[in-house]
Design a protein around this motif. Structure first.
Motif, mmCIF file in Angstrom:
data_model
loop_
_atom_site.group_PDB
_atom_site.id
_atom_site.type_symbol
_atom_site.label_atom_id
_atom_site.label_comp_id
_atom_site.label_asym_id
_atom_site.label_seq_id
_atom_site.Cartn_x
_atom_site.Cartn_y
_atom_site.Cartn_z
ATOM 1 N N THR A 149 0.840 -1.194 0.000
ATOM 2 C CA THR A 149 0.000 0.000 0.000
ATOM 3 C C THR A 149 0.880 1.251 0.000
ATOM 4 N N PRO A 150 1.918 1.318 0.853
ATOM 5 C CA PRO A 150 2.837 2.451 0.756
ATOM 6 C C PRO A 150 3.385 2.661 -0.654
ATOM 7 N N GLU A 180 -7.490 -0.680 0.163
ATOM 8 C CA GLU A 180 -6.486 0.152 0.821
ATOM 9 C C GLU A 180 -7.139 1.279 1.626
ATOM 10 N N THR A 181 -8.387 1.088 2.003
ATOM 11 C CA THR A 181 -9.079 2.024 2.899
ATOM 12 C C THR A 181 -8.959 3.473 2.423
ATOM 13 N N GLY A 182 -9.035 3.629 1.113
ATOM 14 C CA GLY A 182 -8.990 4.983 0.583
ATOM 15 C C GLY A 182 -7.646 5.671 0.756
ATOM 16 N N ALA A 183 -6.562 4.891 0.834
ATOM 17 C CA ALA A 183 -5.234 5.489 1.047
ATOM 18 C C ALA A 183 -4.854 6.440 -0.083
ATOM 19 N N HIS A 190 -11.395 8.090 7.346
ATOM 20 C CA HIS A 190 -11.564 6.801 6.676
ATOM 21 C C HIS A 190 -12.995 6.565 6.204
ATOM 22 N N GLU A 235 -11.597 -3.133 7.928
ATOM 23 C CA GLU A 235 -10.742 -1.947 7.912
ATOM 24 C C GLU A 235 -9.787 -1.895 6.725
ATOM 25 N N ARG A 250 -8.076 1.012 13.405
ATOM 26 C CA ARG A 250 -7.418 0.155 12.410
ATOM 27 C C ARG A 250 -7.654 0.645 10.975
ATOM 28 N N TYR A 251 -8.772 1.285 10.738
ATOM 29 C CA TYR A 251 -8.986 1.889 9.421
ATOM 30 C C TYR A 251 -7.878 2.905 9.126
ATOM 31 N N LEU A 252 -7.585 3.719 10.125
ATOM 32 C CA LEU A 252 -6.551 4.738 9.930
ATOM 33 C C LEU A 252 -5.190 4.092 9.691
ATOM 34 N N LYS A 310 -4.453 1.322 8.347
ATOM 35 C CA LYS A 310 -4.356 0.844 6.961
ATOM 36 C C LYS A 310 -4.217 2.031 6.002
ATOM 37 N N GLN A 311 -5.053 3.033 6.179
ATOM 38 C CA GLN A 311 -5.073 4.145 5.231
ATOM 39 C C GLN A 311 -3.758 4.924 5.230
ATOM 40 N N LYS A 312 -3.144 5.044 6.400
ATOM 41 C CA LYS A 312 -1.941 5.856 6.501
ATOM 42 C C LYS A 312 -0.673 5.034 6.315
ATOM 43 N N CYS A 313 -0.765 3.938 5.575
ATOM 44 C CA CYS A 313 0.432 3.169 5.174
ATOM 45 C C CYS A 313 1.208 2.620 6.364
ATOM 46 N N SER A 314 0.546 2.347 7.463
ATOM 47 C CA SER A 314 1.260 2.002 8.684
ATOM 48 C C SER A 314 0.943 0.608 9.203
ATOM 49 N N MET A 315 0.274 -0.193 8.385
ATOM 50 C CA MET A 315 -0.083 -1.547 8.789
ATOM 51 C C MET A 315 0.853 -2.519 8.074
ATOM 52 N N LYS A 319 5.111 9.988 3.512
ATOM 53 C CA LYS A 319 3.985 9.057 3.446
ATOM 54 C C LYS A 319 4.187 7.855 4.371
ATOM 55 N N CYS A 320 4.960 8.037 5.427
ATOM 56 C CA CYS A 320 5.069 7.004 6.480
ATOM 57 C C CYS A 320 5.632 5.688 5.962
#
Lengths: 341, 341, 341, 341
Positions: free
Chosen positions: A62-63, A90-93, C75, C126, B222-224, B226-231, A228-229
């Motif tokens: 996803t990143p 990707e939860t709207g990433a 999200h 998520e 957990r949604y966040l 995933k969305q913020k590339c951190s999972m 972008k983490c």
């Protein structure tokens, strides 16, 4: 219980783990600028036959997708099949970075050149986003694989229309190991503007290698990785993992085993009259299971329900990996013998 | 060459590495929902004495910061000292999610209750952002440490003003090991609405544990992630690492060693008449080096130039870690003997 | 040349213009807090029969849509028909604020309750965005109109599923004037959580009135208006315009004229055997024109090509407004007589 | 009560209002592509002596700022004085588009070349944002005015460092009317890469004219306008307003009156021994009022409290405009006579 849930159910493959152990105590710099990363990047440049490519090591898939699409300007959009990972899982990433995904239907999980052309035609003015990049995954989310010929046509379409081609390679090695697709890393690098070689799903603990071919997309990429983490303090872990995977073709051996196991599993199903939802030659298969059989298999195996098929059938997803134990497939085959007789 | 560049120059500490090896072949689910993560989360809930806390395992420190601040609404802002990591060293990752950082001067890298109060007073209407969260790092970016008393005052101020308190714990274990600060995990959990326990800088290959205390901040986290590339697909790696670190207080032993080494190094400098730029009791020290000495030490050691001090002096940063070899500090001390005599 | 291009080809209607002139020299505060805005807001609260509603005056329609959707958490996503204005004609403005639009097919430009239900069912975890709001426009982008019964079903579905209902009222007055839809402002306010009453397309120079019914969506809305570039320094202009439009039902008279003109034009086409692409009862009609006729009419009239119909036919869009000159429709009818005989 | 609250307390100036009335019934296209906008753009190109400049009409000042800064790439930042409108009074609108504002102290509300240089020096690698644009307002938020010489130095600095210079011209006409600044539109256009000429605060109902000089910043700007909620359906209103303002130098006459009134008011205060907080030569002044006088004047006049000065004094802000009634200043002067004797 044995798991066919996905291709990241185990830790690292032996070669990767050994390299992590071997290099563990060496002091190196952080953030992917260490010697292991440099070495792995050099290996990739050799494999793709392009010594000017930029290679960056990223935490995950996803990143990578977010980073590639973040290269676009604020009003530019990416085109993808509706089933594309960026659009669904990707939860709207991507949207969270401000970019719209314009979706098309595709066929067997693959985008068609004429669909790309139609999107560009339909987006004529400033009241709509400007399509500027095509996203595709190879292997696709359905386990299907774009052939060299198919990719060439897409590349040509992108060039004609001034679009970048970005290839999500979460399972690129699996695609490379499908012979009839006629692909290798050199060809991929000659077709995509930017792509990544996935390792998370091919034997590493984590990490993917982003490869940038198009000069326009190279500047300041590390700024984006940080923002972008997606930058790892101990980037060394990813570098070392790739060094292991790229030595003696471990990445191909891993992927090849995964594909072989999945196809053997497929034959086991088909040998019992069970059809596939889609004809996928890589490491994911989608048998259409009678609901009763679905429930029975669930007792001994972990696998995904993909979707309902009809009132009596369910599409399941089985995934094999570098770690799949062949004896478990034989065992499952025997179970099918018993159940289906 | 020996490196005091940072606390993530080596791979994993022995206990973490062994746990990764031990669990490597076990099949588990992805994305941090595996048994190792569940077990580690449970350990943390016990340590903080709060069985209702939510615990999530995250890829790194910048991701944690981005996630915590992403909990804010579109028009809400976070307050931080100007030297805060989020304000300086994250390539605008916070702003990239849409939130403004309102900065104050601070003292010794620490935010003051009266500064928080002033910011809220100065932000009176809808033409300005609405401050809603306070960010602080403990230990701070300068190696200084908030004491229990200081944190209690800040927490009280936040409660009065309706602000969330978020504590960046990249080096939380180092802060816990500074005796005079009077802290432990239970106290931290009683003061912050959300905080993380860092492992990247304390012996893991990667990973931090985000702990959410305030119920308002728990839903859908957990949604966040995933969305913020951190999972992480193989979230197991982080779970297993924390299991190792939280067993037999490895996390405190690691941090304690790091602090002890840094303070020994500090004494070595001070014993040679070299002053510190700031009085930091944890694992980072900032000696003010004569430029000539700075250059000489650079030949044998890796360390950071922090800033110019004056025409003849430079502020350097030396960081120690769980991995710092004590004999190297003795060696550096002997070098100072030679250079300074 | 006479233009049927859209319903904002002229300046303001007489009543609005006169009110702007009348109030021009009076000194008032800025940013929509002036007495004209307060007065207009009060009028709206009376018309909708809800004295607790919040009313805000916004620069335009895209701003309104962006604002409503910005109320969602990072999200959360909005559901819309694919042909929705937010999905097609706003240059990704919604995604630019970080939110995904999940699209469904719809019927005649209208979203169906079962589609909403399916989207929620399909978004289970998520790894996908969380649908939280339904977007619909009444009248729709195709000039069709949701009836009271249809809207009630959608509202009920939203309540069941915990979704907000947002109604884009760019042409709400036109919908209200379609008798068989059985709507009035009170009903709209009883069905939507948030909606706007459009004025740009109904006789004002600019401006829409956002009405917030659901208490959860009320706090801090003015912060969003400012942040999303949608607050006017001289908000008075919008307030004064609404005061004129809401006096003696000017807004209904304007919309009613627009609808009547469009339906008269439709009859003119149909009287010459020309079918409509869609059965739209409001102020937009979509005749399927023979390509030759299309080109001929283009010489004397401004109107939009909506899409190709087949090799020989084109779908055109004709829009009427409060300003449409009835004699021009008679003239067009005579032209059709001549061309089609 | 008479208001000196701001320069947008009244509607439109006579010339603008008459042009709006004159053109009201003419049919034109939407979205700023009408003949009035084209004509006004052409007038501006002539006034700035640059026939290749792009001119766009935008709804307001915050939108202009957001648009200019949205031209940056994701990791690029804008430099501003801390008192800059974008940093204080836009509810984080810039950060909401993902960009960090790096602030410097400035002097009298103006940014200094050496501050710009220092910011660039301090931002050395990818762990920090990349400064790429300088923001300044002329006149500034304090009513001070950059001279031609000052701006030339800033432009030179920007060119050296590869930064774009963006000039916020909300009160540009007021700056142009300060003789000793030595400015005109041609000079502005030769110095800035992108700037806007404000009309909201100079006699229009709404609207600003964005002028893009640097070719790199021109492509696709209309996409941004639409996406950032800054495009007006009836763009004609802004075009017509500028046509009026740019005819017979109305824009300069309006600004000149505003400045003259403010300076007369200043003299009235200074004639009574009241000092100014800052030496501002344009249409905003900041008298330091005794708290008792402050309260007394509040009974008859609307004006802003800017800040506390000391325990006994308050800094007030008085703003004059094209509409300021000179007799009201004489009246205020007489009141001061009475109060201060």
């Amino acid at each position: 219980m044995y798991s066919f849930e996905n291709d990241y159910s185990e830790g690292a493959c032996r070669e990767v783990l050994e390299e992590l152990i071997r290099t563990n105590d060496l002091q190196v710099s952080g953030y992917g600028l260490d010697r292991f990363c440099l070495e792995a990047a050099e290996k990739i440049r050799k494999l793709i036959g392009n010594d000017r490519a930029d290679v960056h090591f990223i935490t995950g898939g996803t990143p990578c997708n977010v980073l590639a699409i973040s290269l676009l300007k604020a009003h530019e959009a990416v085109i993808s099949v509706g089933s594309g990972h960026i659009n669904v899982h990707e939860t709207g990433a991507v949207e969270a970075t401000g970019h719209k995904i314009v979706t098309v239907k595709g066929k067997d999980g693959k985008i068609l050149p004429e669909e790309i052309r139609q999107v560009v035609k339909d987006h004529g003015d400033e009241h709509m986003v400007k399509p500027k990049m095509v996203f595709l995954a190879n292997a696709t989310e359905y386990g299907t694989v774009y052939t060299y010929e198919e990719l060439k046509k897409i590349t040509r379409t992108c060039h004609e229309l001034g679009l970048y081609l970005y290839l999500d390679g979460a399972r690129l090695s699996n695609a490379l190991c499908v012979k009839k697709a006629g692909l290798d890393l050199k060809k991929i690098a000659s077709l995509a503007d930017i792509f990544y070689i996935g390792a998370t799903k091919n034997g590493a603990l984590l990490g993917e290698a982003m490869v940038i071919i198009n000069d326009e997309l190279k500047p300041d990429f590390r700024y984006l990785i940080k923002q972008k983490c997606s930058m790892l303090a101990k980037g060394r872990s990813i570098g070392a993992s790739f060094n292991a995977l790229l030595t003696d073709d471990v990445y191909l051996k891993n992927a090849s085993h995964a594909n072989r196991m999945a196809q053997k599993l497929r034959k086991a199903f088909e040998g019992h009259g069970i059809r596939m939802y889609i004809d996928s030659p890589s490491n994911q298969i989608f048998p259409i299971l009678d609901n009763k059989l679905f429930r029975k298999l669930k007792k001994d195996y972990v696998f995904l329900k993909w979707s309902d098929y009809d009132a009596k059938h369910t599409v399941a997803r089985f995934v094999c990996s570098w770690a799949t134990d062949e004896s478990k497939i034989d065992e499952l085959n025997r179970k099918l013998d018993k159940e289906m007789k």
